[in-house]
Write an enzyme that holds these catalytic residues in place. Structure first.
Site, PDB file in Angstrom:
ATOM      1  N   GLY A 148      29.554  19.340 -34.539  1.00 34.87           N
ATOM      2  CA  GLY A 148      30.378  18.204 -34.098  1.00 34.87           C
ATOM      3  C   GLY A 148      30.687  18.273 -32.615  1.00 34.87           C
ATOM      4  N   ASP A 161      22.341  11.546 -36.492  1.00 34.68           N
ATOM      5  CA  ASP A 161      21.029  10.865 -36.521  1.00 34.68           C
ATOM      6  C   ASP A 161      20.548  10.556 -35.102  1.00 34.68           C
ATOM      7  OD1 ASP A 161      21.595  10.823 -39.243  1.00 34.68           O
ATOM      8  OD2 ASP A 161      22.311   8.755 -39.193  1.00 34.68           O
ATOM      9  N   ALA A 187      26.355   7.945 -37.404  1.00 35.13           N
ATOM     10  CA  ALA A 187      25.039   8.168 -36.777  1.00 35.13           C
ATOM     11  C   ALA A 187      25.067   9.131 -35.589  1.00 35.13           C
ATOM     12  CB  ALA A 187      24.376   6.857 -36.372  1.00 35.13           C
ATOM     13  N   GLY A 209      20.835   3.656 -42.082  1.00 38.40           N
ATOM     14  CA  GLY A 209      20.404   4.727 -42.983  1.00 38.40           C
ATOM     15  C   GLY A 209      19.929   5.860 -42.097  1.00 38.40           C
ATOM     16  N   ASN A 227      18.110   5.234 -38.560  1.00 39.97           N
ATOM     17  CA  ASN A 227      18.871   5.387 -37.312  1.00 39.97           C
ATOM     18  C   ASN A 227      18.112   6.300 -36.337  1.00 39.97           C
ATOM     19  OD1 ASN A 227      20.810   4.017 -38.786  1.00 39.97           O
ATOM     20  ND2 ASN A 227      22.032   5.837 -39.222  1.00 39.97           N
ATOM     21  N   TYR A 245      25.658  -0.724 -48.496  1.00 43.04           N
ATOM     22  CA  TYR A 245      26.940  -0.027 -48.390  1.00 43.04           C
ATOM     23  C   TYR A 245      27.903  -0.801 -47.516  1.00 43.04           C
ATOM     24  CZ  TYR A 245      25.963   2.124 -43.774  1.00 43.04           C
ATOM     25  OH  TYR A 245      25.696   2.354 -42.443  1.00 43.04           O
ATOM     26  N   TYR A 268      29.198   2.488 -51.832  1.00 46.50           N
ATOM     27  CA  TYR A 268      27.738   2.319 -51.947  1.00 46.50           C
ATOM     28  C   TYR A 268      27.308   1.583 -53.199  1.00 46.50           C
ATOM     29  CZ  TYR A 268      27.374   5.865 -48.294  1.00 46.50           C
ATOM     30  OH  TYR A 268      27.467   6.555 -47.118  1.00 46.50           O
ATOM     31  N   ARG A 302      25.269  15.175 -48.748  1.00 42.02           N
ATOM     32  CA  ARG A 302      26.280  14.202 -49.177  1.00 42.02           C
ATOM     33  C   ARG A 302      26.715  14.557 -50.596  1.00 42.02           C
ATOM     34  NH1 ARG A 302      25.807  13.341 -44.628  1.00 42.02           N
ATOM     35  NH2 ARG A 302      25.454  11.412 -43.471  1.00 42.02           N
TER      36      ARG A 302
HETATM   37  P1  ADP Z   1      26.943  14.230 -38.192  1.00 37.71           P
HETATM   38  O1  ADP Z   1      28.127  14.594 -39.022  1.00 37.71           O
HETATM   39  O2  ADP Z   1      26.679  12.747 -38.073  1.00 37.71           O
HETATM   40  O3  ADP Z   1      25.706  15.010 -38.509  1.00 37.71           O
HETATM   41  P2  ADP Z   1      28.065  15.835 -36.049  1.00 37.71           P
HETATM   42  O4  ADP Z   1      29.531  15.707 -36.185  1.00 37.71           O
HETATM   43  O5  ADP Z   1      27.436  17.124 -36.460  1.00 37.71           O
HETATM   44  O6  ADP Z   1      27.309  14.605 -36.711  1.00 37.71           O
HETATM   45  O7  ADP Z   1      27.678  15.546 -34.553  1.00 37.71           O
HETATM   46  C1  ADP Z   1      26.343  15.392 -34.147  1.00 37.71           C
HETATM   47  C2  ADP Z   1      26.277  15.538 -32.647  1.00 37.71           C
HETATM   48  O8  ADP Z   1      27.030  14.492 -32.039  1.00 37.71           O
HETATM   49  C3  ADP Z   1      26.890  16.817 -32.132  1.00 37.71           C
HETATM   50  O9  ADP Z   1      25.957  17.863 -32.155  1.00 37.71           O
HETATM   51  C4  ADP Z   1      27.306  16.425 -30.734  1.00 37.71           C
HETATM   52  O10 ADP Z   1      26.199  16.541 -29.868  1.00 37.71           O
HETATM   53  C5  ADP Z   1      27.676  14.958 -30.874  1.00 37.71           C
HETATM   54  N1  ADP Z   1      29.128  14.787 -31.039  1.00 37.71           N
HETATM   55  C6  ADP Z   1      29.833  14.690 -32.193  1.00 37.71           C
HETATM   56  N2  ADP Z   1      31.147  14.509 -31.948  1.00 37.71           N
HETATM   57  C7  ADP Z   1      31.291  14.470 -30.598  1.00 37.71           C
HETATM   58  C8  ADP Z   1      32.397  14.276 -29.693  1.00 37.71           C
HETATM   59  N3  ADP Z   1      33.655  14.084 -30.131  1.00 37.71           N
HETATM   60  N4  ADP Z   1      32.134  14.285 -28.377  1.00 37.71           N
HETATM   61  C9  ADP Z   1      30.876  14.439 -27.907  1.00 37.71           C
HETATM   62  N5  ADP Z   1      29.809  14.629 -28.689  1.00 37.71           N
HETATM   63  C10 ADP Z   1      29.990  14.645 -30.016  1.00 37.71           C
END
Ligand code: ADP
Length: 298
Positions: free
Chosen positions: A227, A254, A251, A28, A32, A87, A101, A168
């Site tokens: 991301g 998280d 996570a 969760g 996490n 879940y 879920y 979500r």
């Molecule tokens: P969530 O959707 O779980 O909130 P994100 O996709 O926003 O997560 O990613 C959170 C963090 O994880 C990013 O800010 C980055 O630091 C790291 N991250 C995510 N994807 C990658 C990747 N492919 N390679 C390296 N770091 C990543």
């Protein structure tokens, strides 16, 4: 010793494994973050969950799991006859993960009632509290409003409030979410959102636009996640080093939050803390599931 509280829901996780089997765990968003924060902190602190569980065998196992992670269980309310949410992670033929879920009756939905019956005692002495959009989405509107009043009072007493919107679409409507998440930002000192949710909910296309919105709501410190692309830390861009192998992104956000907050509490600057958060998230997405097994952690 500082008291750090993570407010929200932990669920029973059933993750598809080989041979038609499922591997049972607990996960969760705020849980996490609690685990990764506790594991990453160098400064001694009390890290606890503020949540509600039942009195069934799964709830007992969940509490035992919190204890094994060194988390403080004093503010885990146990409701007679209630059970935790569950879940299931399914992997389809194309290798895509689907989440199913069972959480509508989860004990955590009654958290605000427990807090109120206890006159907010759980908040006493809290230095930092993290909550998320999921923590709010599972509550009734009346309970969301009550909780935000409590959080404002806690902040007025000097606690640091941290918020991750973790939008979500399955849990609530877009307009409803946009309304309550903006209210929650209004109670937060530190915001840790993703750009995508700001695009979806408020039409902000750039980190600068999202940052202006957050600053206008009173947020003082912010990291906007994008991301694998980049991070935006208090007005500065930070490149993300792409993971060599992406096994499971569960996570990622998280664990970033856990690593970030640990570094901030250890005295690092926001930029240094973001580097630590990103390094941890990068590691976590190389493993299956939300939590890296303890024996693989060191
Ligand atoms: P969530 O959707 O779980 O909130 P994100 O996709 O926003 O997560 O990613 C959170 C963090 O994880 C990013 O800010 C980055 O630091 C790291 N991250 C995510 N994807 C990658 C990747 N492919 N390679 C390296 N770091 C990543």
């Amino acid at each position: 010793m500082k008291k750090l509280l993570m407010l929200g829901e932990c669920m029973v996780e059933m993750a598809a494994a080989d041979g038609g089997l499922y591997r049972q765990g607990f996960a969760g968003d705020v849980y996490n973050t609690a685990v990764y924060l506790k594991r990453s902190l160098n400064t001694p602190a009390q890290v606890g969950l503020l949540t509600a569980v039942g009195d069934d065998a799964m709830s007992e196992a969940m509490l035992a799991c919190f204890r094994a992670e060194g988390l403080d269980n004093r503010h885990c309310y146990q409701l007679p006859g209630a059970m935790p949410g569950l879940y299931l992670i399914e992997v389809d033929e194309a290798g895509e993960r689907n989440f199913l879920y069972w959480r509508s009756q989860a004990a955590a939905r009654q958290l605000v009632r427990c807090i109120e019956e206890d006159n907010g005692a759980a908040f006493s002495g809290t230095d930092l509290l993290l909550f998320s959009g999921i923590s709010l989405a599972i509550l009734s509107a009346e309970h969301r409003a009550l909780l935000l009043e409590r959080l404002k009072a806690l902040r007025a007493q000097g606690a640091t409030l941290v918020f991750d919107p973790n939008y979500r679409a399955k849990l609530w409507g877009k307009d409803e979410a946009a309304h309550w998440l903006a209210q929650a930002y209004g109670c937060a000192d530190i915001a840790l959102p993703g750009l995508e949710e700001h695009q979806l909910l408020w039409g902000q296309q750039s980190p600068e636009q999202a940052a202006d919105f957050l600053t206008g709501l009173g947020v003082k410190e912010l990291v906007i996640k994008q991301g694998p692309e980049q991070l935006f830390v208090n007005g500065q861009y930070l490149a993300v080093t792409p993971a060599e192998q992406v096994v499971d992104t569960t996570a990622a956000g998280d664990s970033f939050n856990g690593g970030y907050l640990a570094a901030r509490l250890d005295g690092q600057s926001p930029l240094e803390a973001a580097k630590q958060g990103a390094a941890l998230a990068r590691r976590v997405i190389g493993y299956r599931g939300a939590i890296i097994d303890k024996n693989q952690w060191a």
